[in-house]
Design an enzyme around this catalytic site. Sequence first.
Site, PDB file in Angstrom:
ATOM      1  N   TYR A 115      56.063  12.184  68.407  1.00  0.00           N
ATOM      2  CA  TYR A 115      57.382  12.787  68.199  1.00  0.00           C
ATOM      3  C   TYR A 115      57.828  13.562  69.446  1.00  0.00           C
ATOM      4  O   TYR A 115      58.472  14.608  69.346  1.00  0.00           O
ATOM      5  CB  TYR A 115      57.400  13.691  66.966  1.00  0.00           C
ATOM      6  CG  TYR A 115      57.476  12.929  65.672  1.00  0.00           C
ATOM      7  CD1 TYR A 115      58.651  12.866  64.934  1.00  0.00           C
ATOM      8  CD2 TYR A 115      56.365  12.235  65.186  1.00  0.00           C
ATOM      9  CE1 TYR A 115      58.722  12.147  63.750  1.00  0.00           C
ATOM     10  CE2 TYR A 115      56.414  11.522  64.011  1.00  0.00           C
ATOM     11  CZ  TYR A 115      57.601  11.473  63.289  1.00  0.00           C
ATOM     12  OH  TYR A 115      57.659  10.747  62.133  1.00  0.00           O
ATOM     13  N   HIS A 149      66.108   6.205  54.897  1.00  0.00           N
ATOM     14  CA  HIS A 149      65.905   4.980  55.682  1.00  0.00           C
ATOM     15  C   HIS A 149      66.111   3.697  54.873  1.00  0.00           C
ATOM     16  O   HIS A 149      65.396   2.707  55.072  1.00  0.00           O
ATOM     17  CB  HIS A 149      64.515   4.984  56.319  1.00  0.00           C
ATOM     18  CG  HIS A 149      64.269   6.141  57.236  1.00  0.00           C
ATOM     19  ND1 HIS A 149      65.057   6.381  58.338  1.00  0.00           N
ATOM     20  CD2 HIS A 149      63.334   7.129  57.195  1.00  0.00           C
ATOM     21  CE1 HIS A 149      64.602   7.468  58.956  1.00  0.00           C
ATOM     22  NE2 HIS A 149      63.579   7.944  58.279  1.00  0.00           N
TER      23      HIS A 149
END
Length: 342
Positions: free
Chosen positions: A177, A301
């Site tokens: 990340y 998503h």
Amino acid sequence: MAFRGGCIVVLGFSIFLLSVSSEYVRPRPRKTLRILPEKDQDKQTPQQVHISLVGNDRMRISWITDDESTPSVEYGTSSGIYDASATGNTSTYSYVLYKSGQIHDVIIGPLKPETVYFYRCGGFSGKEYSFKTPPSKLPIKFVVVGDLGQTGWTKTTLQHIENSGYDMLLLPGDLSYADSIQSLWDSFGRLIEPLASQRPWMVTQGNHEIEKIFLIAPDSFKAYKARWHMPFEESGSDSNLFYSFEVPSVHVLMLGSYTDFDQGSAQYQWLQSDLAKVDRKRTPWLLAFIHAPWYNTNSAHQGEGEDMRKAMEELLYGARVDVVFAGHVHAYERFKGAGVVG
């Protein structure tokens, strides 16, 4: 079946999956960790050490130094006694104003199965590391964890992994990340080194590895490709974004959700060829890893894996893939399709 990021799944064939009996409630995020170099290390001290499989009896050792250093590894089966050595390659990359350290990549072997090896990186001095090779037959225990990151939750997850007695870690995308902050890649490498230097970590990319900035950083996956060299060449792939490998009785597909996958693409043609070579008598288990799930009832998503599903699901179904693992959604969920899981 599908795997959603943020959980651990331990496979010990036959398959054991963590079960969920109540509605999932997402916990609050924890603070991002920033792991700095040790204060007393010099610029040639190996850091961010991690290992990955290469073929049946070799291991890739990867690490970073701040300054130039010899890309060599010495190793043996007794602590402090190294009767073998190998030399590899060194590379660097630049990203906007950031320049990486020296990224070293050395392949060692042949190695014996289920054996502990002791090794040192660089100029054959300093810290000794060790790893254990996977077994030569079942059972073999995988840890599967998606969307790992580097927060307080990551630290807890790594503790669970360490206590699991696993043979290999499989990660379907979203590692550090970093999201274009390249120093976070270095922090992530330091965070996972205690585990990733002891067991092979096999990974594929997620959306957080793209790191493309129009005109400023036009090349996607630059840090990921430089830092996490997977054995794509050995599987006949032309890209580090998709590859396969084998361990006893298991053929593993690591697919790319964020590179071309339609029927005319290099990935599709490689997958078609790779599946045709699978010998189910030798590797009766066939696993596939993607990042964006093809099926998802979570509100997050939705539909992001649909184009890839339309392009590739028939190939996996026709090859009778046993399990498909995905990440991305940060919630555990599993599906069973009639005739698919066997």
